[in-house]
Write an enzyme that holds these catalytic residues in place. Sequence first.
Site, short mmCIF file in Angstrom:
data_model
loop_
_atom_site.label_atom_id
_atom_site.label_comp_id
_atom_site.label_asym_id
_atom_site.label_seq_id
_atom_site.Cartn_x
_atom_site.Cartn_y
_atom_site.Cartn_z
N TYR A 202 0.68 -1.19 0.01
CA TYR A 202 0.04 -0.08 0.13
C TYR A 202 0.99 1.21 -0.01
CZ TYR A 202 -3.52 3.09 1.73
OH TYR A 202 -4.43 4.18 2.01
N LYS B 181 1.10 4.34 -2.89
CA LYS B 181 0.75 5.56 -2.42
C LYS B 181 1.72 6.74 -2.50
CE LYS B 181 -3.67 4.97 -1.33
NZ LYS B 181 -4.59 5.38 -2.33
#
Length: 302
Positions: free
Chosen positions: A165, A169
């Site tokens: 993640y 990001k």
Amino acid sequence: MTIRFDGRVAIVTGAGNGLGRMHALELARRGAKLVINDFGGSRDGKGGSSDAALAVVEEIRHAGGEAIANGANVADFEQVTAMVAQAKAEFGRIDILINNAGILRDKSFSKMEMADFRAVVDVHLMGSAYCTKAVWEIMREQNYGRVLMTTSAAGLFGNFGQANYGSAKVGLVGLMNMLGIEGTKNDIRVNTLAPMAATRMTEDVFPAHLLEATGPETVTPGALYLVSENAPNRVVLGASGGVFSTMRMVDTAPVAIPVSELTPEAVEARFAQISDWSTAAFREDAGQQVHAYVTRMQAARG
């Protein structure tokens, strides 16, 4: 001056729930026509249903707005291209893209399967790239576009158990930086939202009092400003509970080490000076950072 979106067409991905839903509802309330994209999968990206997207469309229509639903998987470029074609056929233009869709598959890196790493990167980073690529030429031709990426403190600052993640990001900030430069001549502005909000992505992560204070409605005003006509460009805006901040990459003043002394030990000896954040400066682009280095090299060599 009231921010309005009359005559504007917006695509919001992951708009069936949480932040995406709130972004879409508020855009519609302020005059935009909406494409409500949601694959309808679970939090980890499995399954699929159009129910959530259709429910948001119904909310918008019930309030007098215009919206259509689309169930494209943002990680599939063909599906994304078809979604954009549908939006163009229905509304004639596309002015705003909010890349909000995301999934979570959290585990420590030592236990994480690479398939789960790839799946998260595919949705967050590649999905945002695919959607942006699909609308880019339309925005260039009409000399207007507003694109919003969605990043996270997990990528900007780190968080245990989210290597997939966080990687995706922080990659979105790099994508923003590149596209914000490339889009300037056609008035395409690209920004990034770094939200902390109570959604199904965080419902079992945040304590109850924090969930209560950080509803999506406390973040969406920042998102709408970043896709408005007077939006800035290449800004990372942190948002949560009505609290906002901006974030950006900086580097410290370059420190020159004479070539004759250039060893790992010399770097170690000067590291306190090299990492002196009181000298930090922002660079508008990579060229400015290169210029700072070259200038320091030349000064050091006389």
